[in-house]
Design a protein around this motif. Structure first.
Motif, PDB file in Angstrom:
ATOM      1  N   SER A 193      83.114 -73.227  -3.850  1.00  0.00           N
ATOM      2  CA  SER A 193      84.386 -73.690  -4.396  1.00  0.00           C
ATOM      3  C   SER A 193      85.410 -73.954  -3.297  1.00  0.00           C
ATOM      4  N   SER A 194      85.283 -73.314  -2.127  1.00  0.00           N
ATOM      5  CA  SER A 194      86.251 -73.533  -1.065  1.00  0.00           C
ATOM      6  C   SER A 194      86.007 -74.866  -0.347  1.00  0.00           C
ATOM      7  N   LYS A 195      84.821 -75.399  -0.418  1.00  0.00           N
ATOM      8  CA  LYS A 195      84.518 -76.678   0.213  1.00  0.00           C
ATOM      9  C   LYS A 195      84.524 -77.771  -0.847  1.00  0.00           C
ATOM     10  N   GLU A 196      85.682 -78.376  -1.029  1.00  0.00           N
ATOM     11  CA  GLU A 196      85.769 -79.470  -1.991  1.00  0.00           C
ATOM     12  C   GLU A 196      85.220 -80.726  -1.339  1.00  0.00           C
ATOM     13  N   PRO A 197      84.534 -81.539  -2.104  1.00  0.00           N
ATOM     14  CA  PRO A 197      83.998 -82.772  -1.506  1.00  0.00           C
ATOM     15  C   PRO A 197      85.144 -83.692  -1.098  1.00  0.00           C
ATOM     16  N   SER A 198      84.977 -84.319   0.046  1.00  0.00           N
ATOM     17  CA  SER A 198      86.018 -85.235   0.503  1.00  0.00           C
ATOM     18  C   SER A 198      85.944 -86.522  -0.302  1.00  0.00           C
TER      19      SER A 198
END
Length: 187
Positions: free
Chosen positions: A65-70
């Motif tokens: 959840s901390s790595k949102e897709p760019s």
């Protein structure tokens, strides 16, 4: 037959190593325990990490959840007849004199194209020198294929009198009559 068996054995070893490595990456790192005290009561085992309360689990964001897709990049399609690369292109005067080739493009701090560097004179790169010409002195109207040349609004005599371009020195930009604008390089 032996190479096939050997390949299968190597593949199996690689898959096993990858699985062990993935398991190591997921396992929490052990925490070092303090040295035992001389008269300290025996230590009680720490509760397992899985016994964290739901409130504590909500505070810790998971890796996913901390790595949102760019967001996807913007895409512009330019027709092959509408744009061409210019490095290495021949430059000719309006009188069809050979002026050299474009070898570099000069931009200011804002990214605006200000000038082009032309490798002028010489034969096969021997005896040539680099001259900086104002971007507005170049004409791209007749450029429809890689073999077409760019037109410069200066003649050979004007360009041959220009000083040579040297990197990391103030630029002397040669422009067509009445079109040269001061360049504030101190801002």
């Amino acid at each position: 037959m032996r190479p096939r068996v050997l390949m299968m054995l190597v593949a199996a070893v690689l898959l096993t190593c990858a699985g062990v490595r993935a398991a190591d990456d997921e396992a929490p790192a052990p925490t070092p325990s303090p040295p035992p005290a001389a008269h300290a009561p025996p230590a009680t085992p720490a509760p397992p990490a899985a016994s964290a309360t739901p409130k504590e689990q909500a505070k810790e964001p998971s890796k996913e959840s901390s790595k949102e897709p760019s967001p996807p990049p913007s895409v512009t399609v330019i027709g092959a007849r509408d744009a061409h690369g210019i490095l290495g292109r021949d430059v000719r005067s309006s009188a069809n004199e050979n002026m050299g080739r474009i070898v570099d493009v000069i931009v200011d701090r804002d990214g605006k194209v200000r000038a082009a560097v032309i490798d002028f004179g010489g034969f096969l790169g021997v005896g040539s020198r680099k001259i900086v010409v104002d971007w507005n002195a170049l004409r791209f109207a007749g450029v429809s294929s890689k073999s077409d040349s760019i037109t410069l609004d200066l003649n050979k005599q004007q360009v041959s009198a220009a000083p040579e371009y040297k990197e990391d020195t103030p630029l002397i930009v040669l422009g067509a009559a009445g079109s040269l604008h001061p360049w504030d390089y101190e801002h």
